[in-house]
Enzyme design. Structure first.
Site, PDB file in Angstrom:
ATOM      1  N   ASN A 123       1.931  24.835  14.773  1.00 53.07           N
ATOM      2  CA  ASN A 123       1.757  26.097  13.883  1.00 53.07           C
ATOM      3  C   ASN A 123       2.126  25.328  12.596  1.00 53.07           C
ATOM      4  O   ASN A 123       2.898  24.521  12.092  1.00 53.07           O
ATOM      5  CB  ASN A 123       2.849  26.908  14.028  1.00 53.07           C
ATOM      6  CG  ASN A 123       2.778  27.630  15.762  1.00 53.07           C
ATOM      7  OD1 ASN A 123       1.475  27.439  16.351  1.00 53.07           O
ATOM      8  ND2 ASN A 123       3.806  27.767  16.390  1.00 53.07           N
ATOM      9  N   HIS A 170      15.895  30.276  15.267  1.00 54.25           N
ATOM     10  CA  HIS A 170      15.410  29.371  14.098  1.00 54.25           C
ATOM     11  C   HIS A 170      14.928  30.033  12.987  1.00 54.25           C
ATOM     12  O   HIS A 170      14.077  31.141  13.362  1.00 54.25           O
ATOM     13  CB  HIS A 170      14.462  28.127  14.511  1.00 54.25           C
ATOM     14  CG  HIS A 170      13.506  27.464  13.663  1.00 54.25           C
ATOM     15  ND1 HIS A 170      12.428  27.851  13.019  1.00 54.25           N
ATOM     16  CD2 HIS A 170      14.101  26.661  12.607  1.00 54.25           C
ATOM     17  CE1 HIS A 170      11.963  27.345  11.800  1.00 54.25           C
ATOM     18  NE2 HIS A 170      13.004  26.565  11.946  1.00 54.25           N
ATOM     19  N   TYR A 177       5.159  23.404  12.653  1.00 55.26           N
ATOM     20  CA  TYR A 177       6.053  23.258  13.717  1.00 55.26           C
ATOM     21  C   TYR A 177       5.129  22.616  14.844  1.00 55.26           C
ATOM     22  O   TYR A 177       4.293  22.918  15.190  1.00 55.26           O
ATOM     23  CB  TYR A 177       6.310  24.733  13.960  1.00 55.26           C
ATOM     24  CG  TYR A 177       6.764  25.654  13.265  1.00 55.26           C
ATOM     25  CD1 TYR A 177       7.999  26.263  13.425  1.00 55.26           C
ATOM     26  CD2 TYR A 177       6.415  26.124  11.974  1.00 55.26           C
ATOM     27  CE1 TYR A 177       8.571  27.314  12.723  1.00 55.26           C
ATOM     28  CE2 TYR A 177       6.952  27.153  11.214  1.00 55.26           C
ATOM     29  CZ  TYR A 177       7.925  27.577  11.714  1.00 55.26           C
ATOM     30  OH  TYR A 177       8.485  28.650  10.837  1.00 55.26           O
ATOM     31  N   HIS A 217      14.563  33.599  14.879  1.00 56.27           N
ATOM     32  CA  HIS A 217      13.477  33.734  16.145  1.00 56.27           C
ATOM     33  C   HIS A 217      14.054  32.684  17.137  1.00 56.27           C
ATOM     34  O   HIS A 217      14.260  31.440  16.956  1.00 56.27           O
ATOM     35  CB  HIS A 217      11.987  33.699  15.878  1.00 56.27           C
ATOM     36  CG  HIS A 217      11.523  34.008  14.742  1.00 56.27           C
ATOM     37  ND1 HIS A 217      10.645  33.724  13.687  1.00 56.27           N
ATOM     38  CD2 HIS A 217      11.909  35.422  14.383  1.00 56.27           C
ATOM     39  CE1 HIS A 217      10.357  34.709  13.037  1.00 56.27           C
ATOM     40  NE2 HIS A 217      11.093  35.999  13.152  1.00 56.27           N
ATOM     41  N   ARG A 261      11.810  33.525   7.081  1.00 54.45           N
ATOM     42  CA  ARG A 261      11.288  33.881   8.334  1.00 54.45           C
ATOM     43  C   ARG A 261      12.163  33.330   9.213  1.00 54.45           C
ATOM     44  O   ARG A 261      12.980  32.526   9.396  1.00 54.45           O
ATOM     45  CB  ARG A 261      10.226  32.647   8.416  1.00 54.45           C
ATOM     46  CG  ARG A 261       8.952  32.947   7.582  1.00 54.45           C
ATOM     47  CD  ARG A 261       7.782  32.142   7.616  1.00 54.45           C
ATOM     48  NE  ARG A 261       6.764  32.554   6.915  1.00 54.45           N
ATOM     49  CZ  ARG A 261       5.666  33.125   6.969  1.00 54.45           C
ATOM     50  NH1 ARG A 261       5.451  33.599   8.307  1.00 54.45           N
ATOM     51  NH2 ARG A 261       4.713  33.307   6.099  1.00 54.45           N
ATOM     52  N   ARG A 274       0.727  -1.188  -0.048  1.00 54.01           N
ATOM     53  CA  ARG A 274      -0.108   0.044   0.029  1.00 54.01           C
ATOM     54  C   ARG A 274       0.920   1.214  -0.148  1.00 54.01           C
ATOM     55  O   ARG A 274       0.318   2.369  -0.250  1.00 54.01           O
ATOM     56  CB  ARG A 274      -0.898   0.033   1.342  1.00 54.01           C
ATOM     57  CG  ARG A 274      -1.932  -1.276   1.169  1.00 54.01           C
ATOM     58  CD  ARG A 274      -2.522  -1.228   2.775  1.00 54.01           C
ATOM     59  NE  ARG A 274      -1.302  -1.662   3.628  1.00 54.01           N
ATOM     60  CZ  ARG A 274      -1.612  -1.712   5.114  1.00 54.01           C
ATOM     61  NH1 ARG A 274      -2.810  -1.158   5.693  1.00 54.01           N
ATOM     62  NH2 ARG A 274      -0.574  -1.831   5.821  1.00 54.01           N
ATOM     63  N   GLN A 293       1.799  23.705  21.211  1.00 52.26           N
ATOM     64  CA  GLN A 293       1.117  24.144  20.005  1.00 52.26           C
ATOM     65  C   GLN A 293       1.628  23.608  18.760  1.00 52.26           C
ATOM     66  O   GLN A 293       2.939  23.032  18.803  1.00 52.26           O
ATOM     67  CB  GLN A 293       1.617  25.884  20.033  1.00 52.26           C
ATOM     68  CG  GLN A 293       1.149  26.719  21.024  1.00 52.26           C
ATOM     69  CD  GLN A 293       1.450  28.006  20.602  1.00 52.26           C
ATOM     70  OE1 GLN A 293       0.864  28.914  21.413  1.00 52.26           O
ATOM     71  NE2 GLN A 293       2.202  28.581  19.587  1.00 52.26           N
ATOM     72  N   LYS A 323       9.619  43.111  11.008  1.00 54.89           N
ATOM     73  CA  LYS A 323      10.290  42.593  12.149  1.00 54.89           C
ATOM     74  C   LYS A 323      11.618  42.016  12.241  1.00 54.89           C
ATOM     75  O   LYS A 323      12.508  41.982  12.887  1.00 54.89           O
ATOM     76  CB  LYS A 323       9.100  41.635  12.964  1.00 54.89           C
ATOM     77  CG  LYS A 323       9.641  41.300  14.252  1.00 54.89           C
ATOM     78  CD  LYS A 323       8.434  40.570  14.930  1.00 54.89           C
ATOM     79  CE  LYS A 323       8.431  39.377  15.200  1.00 54.89           C
ATOM     80  NZ  LYS A 323       7.414  38.712  16.144  1.00 54.89           N
ATOM     81  N   ASP A 324      11.462  40.916  10.998  1.00 61.49           N
ATOM     82  CA  ASP A 324      12.708  40.031  10.894  1.00 61.49           C
ATOM     83  C   ASP A 324      13.726  41.222  10.409  1.00 61.49           C
ATOM     84  O   ASP A 324      14.994  40.779  10.744  1.00 61.49           O
ATOM     85  CB  ASP A 324      12.386  38.986  10.072  1.00 61.49           C
ATOM     86  CG  ASP A 324      11.567  37.857  10.749  1.00 61.49           C
ATOM     87  OD1 ASP A 324      11.505  38.085  11.952  1.00 61.49           O
ATOM     88  OD2 ASP A 324      11.084  37.024  10.029  1.00 61.49           O
ATOM     89  N   LYS A 341      11.274  23.066  19.169  1.00 61.22           N
ATOM     90  CA  LYS A 341      10.775  23.132  18.022  1.00 61.22           C
ATOM     91  C   LYS A 341      10.881  21.741  17.313  1.00 61.22           C
ATOM     92  O   LYS A 341      11.998  21.392  17.349  1.00 61.22           O
ATOM     93  CB  LYS A 341      10.826  24.059  17.136  1.00 61.22           C
ATOM     94  CG  LYS A 341      10.321  25.415  17.677  1.00 61.22           C
ATOM     95  CD  LYS A 341      10.818  26.701  16.695  1.00 61.22           C
ATOM     96  CE  LYS A 341      10.469  27.992  17.484  1.00 61.22           C
ATOM     97  NZ  LYS A 341      10.906  29.035  16.703  1.00 61.22           N
TER      98      LYS A 341
END
Length: 185
Positions: free
Chosen positions: A48, A119, A132, A62, A59, A23, A46, A167-168, A72
């Site tokens: 994400n 990251h 994530y 952070h 991105r 399969r 969480q 922001k970045d 993460k």
């Protein structure tokens, strides 16, 4: 799952151990017991999803500081990304070192990012999607970041940058920051 420690202490690439049949295949992509057996935090607070329209989108970089530091587990489910992590733990033998890993749906790899690691990633294709699993709730007052183009790290991003948030773009350079309570070089 197959756990391979990277050059950065406590950061792992996690490959699937596929069980094929007529399969297709079956594979475990997360197991708290296996994470604990490798000294990794299995907490998931969480999940994400990040979607990127254009290749070249960046991105990051952070992270969150204590008491809200995050682990993460990153997986690319559509397209391809170049995923970068930087060890921000002053006591670590790999402090301020970084690695980059390509994650795709075809290689089915995941990257485990320990607490106090910055990251970020660059989308290598249009319409890239990233999932994530995060070990702590997002806590804006504890969020920190680094410039993606900080000359100290000299990260070799594969593509020209096409999209990045204000922001970045405005995170400080490392030489202007305090890391772990001591002045950085």
């Amino acid at each position: 799952m197959i756990f391979t420690e990277t050059a950065l202490k406590d950061a792992f690439i996690i490959d699937l151990e596929e069980k094929p049949d007529h399969r297709g295949f079956f594979a475990r992509s997360f197991c708290a017991q296996e994470f604990e057996a490798h000294g990794l935090k299995p907490t998931v607070a969480q999940c994400n999803l990040s979607f990127n329209y254009k290749k070249g989108t960046i991105r990051g970089m952070h992270y969150q500081i204590l008491p809200a530091a995050e682990t993460k587990l990153i997986r690319c489910t559509k397209g391809a990304i170049y995923d970068v992590i930087i060890d921000m733990r002053p006591e670590s033998p790999s402090f301020l070192s970084h690695i980059g890993v390509e994650l795709t749906p075809e290689n089915r790899r995941a990257l485990y990012v320990p607490e106090m690691f910055a990251h970020g990633y660059q989308a290598l294709t249009d319409e890239t999607e990233v999932i994530y699993q995060v070990g702590e709730f997002y806590t804006p007052g504890y969020e920190r970041g680094l410039r993606y183009d900080d000359p100290f790290f000299a990260i070799d991003w594969p593509l020209d940058v096409t999209e990045i948030s204000e922001k970045d773009l405005n995170w400080p350079l490392l030489r202007m920051m305090t890391v772990g309570g001591t002045a950085s070089r």
